[in-house]
Design an enzyme around this catalytic site. Structure first.
Site, mmCIF file in Angstrom:
data_model
loop_
_atom_site.group_PDB
_atom_site.id
_atom_site.type_symbol
_atom_site.label_atom_id
_atom_site.label_comp_id
_atom_site.label_asym_id
_atom_site.label_seq_id
_atom_site.Cartn_x
_atom_site.Cartn_y
_atom_site.Cartn_z
ATOM 1 C CB ILE A 242 -0.932 0.008 1.241
ATOM 2 C CG1 ILE A 242 -1.942 -1.143 1.146
ATOM 3 C CG2 ILE A 242 -1.636 1.342 1.404
ATOM 4 C CD1 ILE A 242 -2.865 -1.077 -0.034
ATOM 5 C CE LYS B 38 -9.447 -2.573 4.353
ATOM 6 N NZ LYS B 38 -9.442 -2.836 2.912
ATOM 7 N N GLY C 116 -8.718 -16.746 1.887
ATOM 8 C CA GLY C 116 -7.322 -16.426 2.191
ATOM 9 C C GLY C 116 -7.010 -14.964 1.982
ATOM 10 C CG ASN D 147 -11.831 -6.562 3.687
ATOM 11 O OD1 ASN D 147 -12.198 -6.508 2.517
ATOM 12 N ND2 ASN D 147 -10.681 -6.076 4.083
ATOM 13 C CG HIS E 247 -35.167 -14.965 -6.306
ATOM 14 N ND1 HIS E 247 -35.045 -13.611 -6.053
ATOM 15 C CD2 HIS E 247 -36.282 -15.357 -5.638
ATOM 16 C CE1 HIS E 247 -36.040 -13.212 -5.277
ATOM 17 N NE2 HIS E 247 -36.811 -14.265 -5.020
ATOM 18 N NE ARG F 72 -13.642 1.422 -0.083
ATOM 19 C CZ ARG F 72 -14.587 2.351 0.142
ATOM 20 N NH1 ARG F 72 -14.716 3.375 -0.683
ATOM 21 N NH2 ARG F 72 -15.407 2.251 1.172
ATOM 22 C CB CYS G 246 -7.823 -7.894 3.109
ATOM 23 S SG CYS G 246 -6.506 -6.727 2.737
ATOM 24 C CG PHE H 257 -4.989 -15.142 -1.349
ATOM 25 C CD1 PHE H 257 -6.221 -14.538 -1.493
ATOM 26 C CD2 PHE H 257 -3.854 -14.355 -1.474
ATOM 27 C CE1 PHE H 257 -6.329 -13.173 -1.768
ATOM 28 C CE2 PHE H 257 -3.939 -13.003 -1.756
ATOM 29 C CZ PHE H 257 -5.194 -12.414 -1.905
HETATM 30 N N1 LIG Z 1 -2.046 -5.022 0.578
HETATM 31 C C1 LIG Z 1 -3.319 -4.761 0.400
HETATM 32 O O1 LIG Z 1 -3.904 -5.140 -0.613
HETATM 33 C C2 LIG Z 1 -4.089 -3.944 1.421
HETATM 34 C C3 LIG Z 1 -5.363 -3.476 1.080
HETATM 35 C C4 LIG Z 1 -6.056 -2.688 1.994
HETATM 36 C C5 LIG Z 1 -5.494 -2.407 3.241
HETATM 37 N N2 LIG Z 1 -4.256 -2.897 3.556
HETATM 38 C C6 LIG Z 1 -3.701 -2.561 4.861
HETATM 39 O O2 LIG Z 1 -2.617 -1.643 4.677
HETATM 40 C C7 LIG Z 1 -1.648 -1.834 5.706
HETATM 41 C C8 LIG Z 1 -0.274 -2.084 5.063
HETATM 42 O O3 LIG Z 1 -0.352 -3.299 4.333
HETATM 43 P P1 LIG Z 1 0.716 -3.721 3.244
HETATM 44 O O4 LIG Z 1 0.119 -4.859 2.495
HETATM 45 O O5 LIG Z 1 1.184 -2.505 2.514
HETATM 46 O O6 LIG Z 1 1.900 -4.237 4.201
HETATM 47 P P2 LIG Z 1 3.385 -4.702 3.754
HETATM 48 O O7 LIG Z 1 3.775 -5.736 4.711
HETATM 49 O O8 LIG Z 1 3.428 -4.946 2.299
HETATM 50 O O9 LIG Z 1 4.273 -3.379 3.996
HETATM 51 C C9 LIG Z 1 4.447 -2.760 5.205
HETATM 52 C C10 LIG Z 1 5.822 -2.125 5.278
HETATM 53 O O10 LIG Z 1 5.903 -1.388 6.498
HETATM 54 C C11 LIG Z 1 7.228 -1.483 6.980
HETATM 55 N N3 LIG Z 1 7.244 -1.099 8.410
HETATM 56 C C12 LIG Z 1 6.961 -1.832 9.494
HETATM 57 N N4 LIG Z 1 7.053 -1.079 10.610
HETATM 58 C C13 LIG Z 1 7.422 0.156 10.216
HETATM 59 C C14 LIG Z 1 7.669 1.375 10.891
HETATM 60 N N5 LIG Z 1 7.552 1.486 12.221
HETATM 61 N N6 LIG Z 1 8.034 2.455 10.171
HETATM 62 C C15 LIG Z 1 8.148 2.372 8.824
HETATM 63 N N7 LIG Z 1 7.918 1.232 8.134
HETATM 64 C C16 LIG Z 1 7.560 0.149 8.813
HETATM 65 C C17 LIG Z 1 7.637 -2.906 6.679
HETATM 66 O O11 LIG Z 1 9.037 -3.045 6.651
HETATM 67 C C18 LIG Z 1 6.982 -3.117 5.297
HETATM 68 O O12 LIG Z 1 7.876 -2.823 4.237
HETATM 69 C C19 LIG Z 1 -2.152 -2.995 6.546
HETATM 70 O O13 LIG Z 1 -2.862 -2.480 7.643
HETATM 71 C C20 LIG Z 1 -3.080 -3.727 5.622
HETATM 72 O O14 LIG Z 1 -4.078 -4.439 6.321
HETATM 73 C C21 LIG Z 1 -3.544 -3.657 2.660
#
Ligand SMILES: NC(=O)c1ccc[n+]([C@@H]2O[C@H](COP(=O)([O-])OP(=O)(O)OC[C@H]3O[C@@H](n4cnc5c(N)ncnc54)[C@H](O)[C@@H]3O)[C@@H](O)[C@H]2O)c1
Length: 394
Positions: free
Chosen positions: A6, A196, A247, A200, A234, A144, A250, A311
């Site tokens: 994200i 959010k 899986g 899901n 229906h 999202r 999210c 997944f």
């Molecule tokens: N990936 C998706 O499709 C998606 C969709 C909607 C919401 N989200 C939500 O977004 C959030 C992030 O998800 P993601 O998939 O990007 O995670 P991710 O694991 O891909 O990336 C997170 C990054 O944050 C870094 N990190 C950890 N602690 C840190 C800190 N204190 N300071 C700076 N960086 C730090 C990690 O090293 C990692 O690179 C989560 O809450 C997830 O539920 C993800």
């Protein structure tokens, strides 16, 4: 803060609007990769965008934050123990930027979070910097996007924006307007957080209904795919398709953030999680009992092909994958000759993969776990277990 699935696309998109972005990640190798104009995750169109903004000097990655006008938090929010949300990354990211905060700043939490998290972070900020009370804006704005289409969706999806007060909502809307073309719906932080989680959970409950039907129909000897097709005739019924389970990081995770906080009230949401998890165990039992019957009939062990490990269909993402849980469980038991098939992975460090084209010659039982497009045209003469409707779609 956080340059993952994200954070990195968001940082790159904002930078592409000519805004100076400093991307912070605690992982040095992530920082180095991005600063060299490359990316560490699989996402179409992201590599070109990142290369472009890094070359122009608009996006710079670092492990330590600098001063800024806006702070966006997009760090992981996994669960721990008995499905309790783990806020340690959100809290540590918040604490990291506290020394950099100054009057007029905007702080936005994007990580999927339990209700009340934005308020908790505000309390941590003001405990450390009481002089900033009323002087900074704090809001929650969930993401999202659909992996695989992130760049488009980041720009075009509607967003829900909830400030801790009205001024914060307005400031956050003003900021997101720079790079989001979708509508920006204003609300309060708690409603945005719950929104959010509810999105899901709603998907999870609908899938649980289909999965429960699939198990009922198996016992009743009714073809569930035909049943759902007919029921959906229906005009006001729209049942989803059953599968091997649910899986990803999210839908299989976020409902627990409601359940853990509203234990008495979230009965249906909890049961949906239980049903969807149970469906995976049910699939494992089906494969094992079919194998046992084969052994009794043929006086030898069968070779079982597990079709798909990701997944969901047509991706290579194995996170929280029910198909992978099926494979891992059967591999761990060590009693079966297994062929693992995942056409979206070239190779795997952990698993020996088999080309799906060679399955017909090698397998006695073929279990379809994920409806990858490659399997739809695949014909086989052996015993087929169809958990994802692939045969129905042929
Ligand atoms: N990936 C998706 O499709 C998606 C969709 C909607 C919401 N989200 C939500 O977004 C959030 C992030 O998800 P993601 O998939 O990007 O995670 P991710 O694991 O891909 O990336 C997170 C990054 O944050 C870094 N990190 C950890 N602690 C840190 C800190 N204190 N300071 C700076 N960086 C730090 C990690 O090293 C990692 O690179 C989560 O809450 C997830 O539920 C993800």
């Amino acid at each position: 803060m956080g340059l993952g699935y994200i954070g990195l696309p968001t940082a790159a998109l904002i930078a592409s609007r000519g805004i100076q972005v400093q991307g912070i990640d605690v992982n040095q190798s992530v920082v180095d990769t991005i600063n060299s104009g490359k990316i560490h995750i699989v996402e179409p169109a992201l590599d070109g965008l990142v290369k472009n903004v890094v070359e122009k000097g608009l996006l710079k990655a670092d492990v330590n934050p600098d001063n800024a006008d806006v702070f966006l938090i997009a760090v992981p929010t996994p669960f721990k123990g008995k499905y309790e949300p783990d806020l340690k990354y959100v809290e540590s990211a918040t604490r990291m930027i506290i020394p950099n905060l100054k009057e007029g700043n905007l702080f936005v939490l994007e990580s999927t979070s339990p209700v009340g998290t934005t308020d908790k972070m505000a309390k941590i900020i003001f405990e450390n910097r009481p002089e900033l009370k009323g002087k900074i804006s704090i809001a929650y704005c969930p993401e999202r996007v659909l992996p695989g289409n992130v760049i488009y969706e980041l720009e075009h999806n509607d967003r829900v924006i909830g400030g801790l007060d009205e001024q914060s909502t307005i400031e956050a809307q003003r900021f997101y307007r720079h790079f989001v073309k979708g509508e920006l719906h204003a609300t309060n932080a708690k409603t945005a957080e719950m929104c959010k989680l509810v999105e899901n959970s709603s998907r999870d409950v609908s899938i649980a209904f289909a999965n429960e039907l699939s198990m009922i129909c198996d016992k009743a000897e009714i073809n569930v795919w035909e049943l759902i097709y007919l029921a959906n005739k229906h005009p006001r019924v729209n049942i989803l398709q059953p599968g091997t389970g649910v899986g990803g990081h999210c839908i299989a995770v976020d409902p627990w953030f409601i359940v853990s906080e509203f234990r008495k009230e979230a009965v249906m949401i909890r049961n949906a999680r239980v049903i969807n998890n149970y469906k995976t165990e049910w699939v494992i039992e089906k494969i094992k009992s079919t194998a046992l019957q084969f052994e009794l009939d043929n006086n030898r062990k069968p070779t079982i092909a597990l079709m798909g490990l990701a997944f969901k269909p047509d991706i290579d993402d194995l996170r929280e994958s029910p198909a992978l849980l099926v494979a891992d469980t059967l591999l761990f038991e060590g009693k079966f000759d297994l062929l693992l098939v995942e056409p979206n992975l070239q190779k795997s460090k952990k698993y020996e993969l088999t080309d799906y084209n060679s399955i017909d010659d090698k397998a006695d039982i073929v279990a379809y776990l994920v409806a990858h497009k490659e399997f739809g045209v695949f014909e086989t003469e052996v015993i087929e277990l169809d958990f994802c409707g692939i045969k129905q779609r042929r």
